[in-house]
Design a protein around this motif. Structure first.
Motif, PDB file in Angstrom:
ATOM      1  N   GLN A  79      34.439 -26.366  18.491  1.00 11.00           N
ATOM      2  CA  GLN A  79      34.848 -26.080  17.124  1.00 11.00           C
ATOM      3  C   GLN A  79      33.611 -25.641  16.349  1.00 11.00           C
ATOM      4  O   GLN A  79      32.648 -26.398  16.214  1.00 11.00           O
ATOM      5  N   ASP A  80      33.649 -24.414  15.851  1.00 10.91           N
ATOM      6  CA  ASP A  80      32.543 -23.807  15.109  1.00 10.91           C
ATOM      7  C   ASP A  80      32.656 -24.199  13.646  1.00 10.91           C
ATOM      8  O   ASP A  80      33.643 -23.891  12.979  1.00 10.91           O
ATOM      9  N   LEU A  81      31.621 -24.891  13.138  1.00  8.00           N
ATOM     10  CA  LEU A  81      31.612 -25.321  11.746  1.00  8.00           C
ATOM     11  C   LEU A  81      30.412 -24.742  10.999  1.00  8.00           C
ATOM     12  O   LEU A  81      29.879 -25.352  10.078  1.00  8.00           O
ATOM     13  N   GLY A  82      29.971 -23.569  11.416  1.00  2.00           N
ATOM     14  CA  GLY A  82      28.819 -22.927  10.772  1.00  2.00           C
ATOM     15  C   GLY A  82      27.543 -23.298  11.491  1.00  2.00           C
ATOM     16  O   GLY A  82      27.329 -22.877  12.619  1.00  2.00           O
ATOM     17  N   ASP A  83      26.689 -24.100  10.823  1.00  2.00           N
ATOM     18  CA  ASP A  83      25.443 -24.526  11.460  1.00  2.00           C
ATOM     19  C   ASP A  83      25.608 -25.798  12.272  1.00  2.00           C
ATOM     20  O   ASP A  83      24.632 -26.376  12.751  1.00  2.00           O
ATOM     21  N   THR A  84      26.843 -26.268  12.401  1.00  2.00           N
ATOM     22  CA  THR A  84      27.167 -27.360  13.308  1.00  2.00           C
ATOM     23  C   THR A  84      28.373 -26.943  14.133  1.00  2.00           C
ATOM     24  O   THR A  84      29.128 -26.047  13.753  1.00  2.00           O
ATOM     25  N   ALA A  85      28.519 -27.607  15.252  1.00  2.00           N
ATOM     26  CA  ALA A  85      29.666 -27.350  16.119  1.00  2.00           C
ATOM     27  C   ALA A  85      29.991 -28.635  16.857  1.00  2.00           C
ATOM     28  O   ALA A  85      29.104 -29.432  17.172  1.00  2.00           O
ATOM     29  N   VAL A  86      31.275 -28.814  17.124  1.00  2.00           N
ATOM     30  CA  VAL A  86      31.736 -29.986  17.854  1.00  2.00           C
ATOM     31  C   VAL A  86      32.209 -29.535  19.235  1.00  2.00           C
ATOM     32  O   VAL A  86      33.054 -28.642  19.341  1.00  2.00           O
ATOM     33  N   PHE A  87      31.656 -30.162  20.240  1.00  2.00           N
ATOM     34  CA  PHE A  87      32.024 -29.898  21.635  1.00  2.00           C
ATOM     35  C   PHE A  87      32.699 -31.162  22.163  1.00  2.00           C
ATOM     36  O   PHE A  87      32.112 -32.247  22.107  1.00  2.00           O
ATOM     37  N   SER A  88      33.924 -31.036  22.628  1.00  2.00           N
ATOM     38  CA  SER A  88      34.597 -32.181  23.236  1.00  2.00           C
ATOM     39  C   SER A  88      35.125 -31.772  24.601  1.00  2.00           C
ATOM     40  O   SER A  88      35.453 -30.609  24.841  1.00  2.00           O
ATOM     41  N   HIS A  89      35.168 -32.768  25.497  1.00  2.00           N
ATOM     42  CA  HIS A  89      35.630 -32.497  26.850  1.00  2.00           C
ATOM     43  C   HIS A  89      35.977 -33.803  27.559  1.00  2.00           C
ATOM     44  O   HIS A  89      35.679 -34.889  27.077  1.00  2.00           O
ATOM     45  N   ASP A  90      36.622 -33.659  28.710  1.00  2.00           N
ATOM     46  CA  ASP A  90      36.863 -34.774  29.612  1.00  2.00           C
ATOM     47  C   ASP A  90      35.757 -34.750  30.648  1.00  2.00           C
ATOM     48  O   ASP A  90      35.363 -33.672  31.125  1.00  2.00           O
TER      49      ASP A  90
END
Length: 132
Positions: A79-90
């Protein structure tokens, strides 16, 4: 969502996961900011720095001959939030200790921030047990 941001974060996540899976601890811990925080379902407290996590890791090695045998990452979302991003996975990780090998299944979220040199650095990691 910027496709270049997603690709950059994917590359940073791939490098972090590969370093973890291959036991390249300098590269793995180097993927995190010094002030990164960590929430693991296996520890009673939040770790508030990469140094604290590294010390915990070393205690696992000292006490149990802990090491990573392999790690597979699936079900990825960025998920691209500009200068931050969230990476989720199994995550499915095979670990080795004095007691033998064990397969651990978890869900993981890693928050990345774009630092001054435009490098994506992990600033938070959260692990939860995988329940089906």
């Amino acid at each position: 969502m910027s496709s270049s941001t997603v690709e950059e974060v994917r590359a940073a996540a791939d490098a972090l996961v590969a370093a973890f899976a291959e036991g390249r601890l300098e590269d793995y811990f180097g993927s995190f900011a010094p002030d990164a925080s960590f929430v693991f379902h296996t520890t009673p407290q939040r770790l508030e720095s990469t140094a604290a996590y590294r010390a915990l890791w070393q205690s696992w090695v000292d006490e149990d001959d802990f090491r990573i045998v392999s790690c597979a990452s699936t079900g990825r979302l960025i998920q691209d939030l500009g200068d931050t991003a969230v990476f989720s996975h199994d995550v499915e990780t095979v670990i080795s200790t004095r007691d033998g090998e064990e397969t651990v299944r978890e869900r993981e979220t890693i928050v990345f921030a774009r630092k001054g040199d435009d490098r994506w650095t992990a600033v938070h990691e959260h692990l939860s047990p995988y329940t089906s």
